[in-house]
Design an enzyme around this catalytic site. Structure first.
Site, PDB file in Angstrom:
ATOM      1  N   GLU A 151       4.783   5.289   3.607  1.00  0.00           N
ATOM      2  CA  GLU A 151       4.257   6.600   3.996  1.00  0.00           C
ATOM      3  C   GLU A 151       5.426   7.521   4.333  1.00  0.00           C
ATOM      4  OE1 GLU A 151       2.601   9.613   4.116  1.00  0.00           O
ATOM      5  OE2 GLU A 151       1.030   8.078   4.000  1.00  0.00           O
ATOM      6  N   ASP A 166      10.467   7.583  -0.464  1.00  0.00           N
ATOM      7  CA  ASP A 166       9.880   7.558  -1.801  1.00  0.00           C
ATOM      8  C   ASP A 166       9.557   6.127  -2.231  1.00  0.00           C
ATOM      9  OD1 ASP A 166       9.301   7.823  -4.505  1.00  0.00           O
ATOM     10  OD2 ASP A 166      10.896   9.279  -4.865  1.00  0.00           O
ATOM     11  N   GLU A 184       0.860  -1.190   0.000  1.00  0.00           N
ATOM     12  CA  GLU A 184       0.000   0.000   0.000  1.00  0.00           C
ATOM     13  C   GLU A 184       0.890   1.232   0.000  1.00  0.00           C
ATOM     14  OE1 GLU A 184      -3.481   2.315   2.528  1.00  0.00           O
ATOM     15  OE2 GLU A 184      -3.425   0.120   2.557  1.00  0.00           O
ATOM     16  N   THR A 229     -11.930   6.229   5.223  1.00  0.00           N
ATOM     17  CA  THR A 229     -10.809   6.970   5.796  1.00  0.00           C
ATOM     18  C   THR A 229     -11.266   8.385   6.087  1.00  0.00           C
ATOM     19  OG1 THR A 229      -9.931   7.904   3.730  1.00  0.00           O
ATOM     20  CG2 THR A 229      -9.265   5.645   4.286  1.00  0.00           C
ATOM     21  N   ARG A 230     -10.463   9.097   6.854  1.00  0.00           N
ATOM     22  CA  ARG A 230     -10.827  10.478   7.178  1.00  0.00           C
ATOM     23  C   ARG A 230     -10.800  11.345   5.927  1.00  0.00           C
ATOM     24  NH1 ARG A 230      -5.628   9.651   8.703  1.00  0.00           N
ATOM     25  NH2 ARG A 230      -4.058  11.269   8.316  1.00  0.00           N
ATOM     26  N   TYR A 231      -9.920  11.022   4.973  1.00  0.00           N
ATOM     27  CA  TYR A 231      -9.874  11.771   3.722  1.00  0.00           C
ATOM     28  C   TYR A 231     -11.167  11.572   2.943  1.00  0.00           C
ATOM     29  CZ  TYR A 231      -4.870  11.880   4.771  1.00  0.00           C
ATOM     30  OH  TYR A 231      -3.658  12.056   5.388  1.00  0.00           O
ATOM     31  N   GLU A 232     -11.636  10.338   2.902  1.00  0.00           N
ATOM     32  CA  GLU A 232     -12.868  10.041   2.174  1.00  0.00           C
ATOM     33  C   GLU A 232     -14.065  10.725   2.833  1.00  0.00           C
ATOM     34  OE1 GLU A 232     -14.331   6.044   0.276  1.00  0.00           O
ATOM     35  OE2 GLU A 232     -14.786   6.054   2.422  1.00  0.00           O
ATOM     36  N   LYS A 251      -3.035  21.243  -9.846  1.00  0.00           N
ATOM     37  CA  LYS A 251      -2.605  22.254 -10.811  1.00  0.00           C
ATOM     38  C   LYS A 251      -1.890  21.583 -11.983  1.00  0.00           C
ATOM     39  CE  LYS A 251      -2.138  25.904  -7.343  1.00  0.00           C
ATOM     40  NZ  LYS A 251      -1.231  26.870  -6.686  1.00  0.00           N
ATOM     41  N   ASP A 258      -2.063  12.119  -3.328  1.00  0.00           N
ATOM     42  CA  ASP A 258      -2.064  13.557  -3.580  1.00  0.00           C
ATOM     43  C   ASP A 258      -2.434  13.778  -5.045  1.00  0.00           C
ATOM     44  OD1 ASP A 258      -1.420  16.278  -4.003  1.00  0.00           O
ATOM     45  OD2 ASP A 258       0.075  16.208  -2.411  1.00  0.00           O
TER      46      ASP A 258
END
Length: 236
Positions: A88, A117, A63, A213-216, A143, A139
């Site tokens: 991560e 990375d 992951e 998830t908290r992002y979702e 832009k 991410d």
């Protein structure tokens, strides 16, 4: 060899490495966690990747960008016979994982992590070593001038194709429609991947066992619709 692999990583696909300063307790938990969980890429990879894990496992999944670890820890618990590598680079995300592992009683024997990375790790892994790759809410680099930093690219799909077993899934989730379209275009243009969706329900329905998830949750509150894409590594 490790230094050569590091030099081949040409782009930074993530933003900042640090957020809020860790409290002493958080820092201590992180140090303890990394001492036993961190993969050392200064060594050559084992010929059998399952040997990286303390518990006997039958296969290995990756992951990339696990955030606070909600999904990764859920999968670790659901599939004890599978080894999981979580990447991560964001220190605060790794610290949240460390705290969750400490609260749960210690490092699961089927979990290892890497804190830099992901391309360096991918280049280190043996060919055909992975039974799956998850890239969940990466991410989006919205832009246009930053699109080259999106993790999904022809070069990284080449990396995925090298390390995935034939038939293994690459799963991608995002609430950013332009990144979903971007990923579809790149994967459908790559000969090593095929999209598994048969109908719209296939990409609108969360993955089996998906914890959210908290992002979702934030995306849904703000009116964005998540997409859950699954691609399969072909035998080509």
């Amino acid at each position: 060899m490790a230094e050569e692999r590091r030099k081949r990583a040409t782009e930074a696909f993530y933003g900042r490495r640090h957020g809020k300063t860790l409290r002493p307790k958080q820092g201590a938990a992180l140090e303890t966690f990394l001492a036993s969980a961190l993969i050392d890429l200064r060594r050559d990879p084992p010929s059998d990747l399952t040997s990286l894990f303390a518990d006997p496992v039958e296969s290995v999944r990756l992951e990339i960008g696990f955030g606070g670890g909600e999904h990764l820890l859920g999968e670790v618990a659901r599939y004890p016979q599978t080894g999981f590598i979580g990447v991560e680079p964001f220190v605060n995300g790794m610290a949240k994982m460390a705290a969750a592992v400490e609260d749960a009683g210690g490092l699961p024997g089927n979990l290892r992590v890497y804190n830099d990375d992901a391309t360096v790790l991918l280049d280190w892994l043996p060919a055909g070593a992975l039974a799956g790759i998850d890239l969940l809410y990466p991410d989006p680099w919205p832009k246009k001038r930053h699109w080259k930093r999106r993790f999904v690219s022809a070069v990284n799909l080449d990396r995925f194709a090298r390390v995935l077993k034939p038939g293994a899934p690459f799963r991608f989730a995002s609430d950013i429609d332009t990144y979903v379209d971007w990923t579809l275009q790149h994967c459908r243009a790559h000969p090593a991947f095929e999209w598994c969706a048969a109908s719209a329900a296939d990409w609108r329905t969360p993955y089996d066992g998906w914890p959210g998830t908290r992002y979702e949750a934030k995306a849904i509150r703000e009116g964005r619709t998540p997409a859950y894409l699954t691609f399969r590594r072909t035998s080509q």
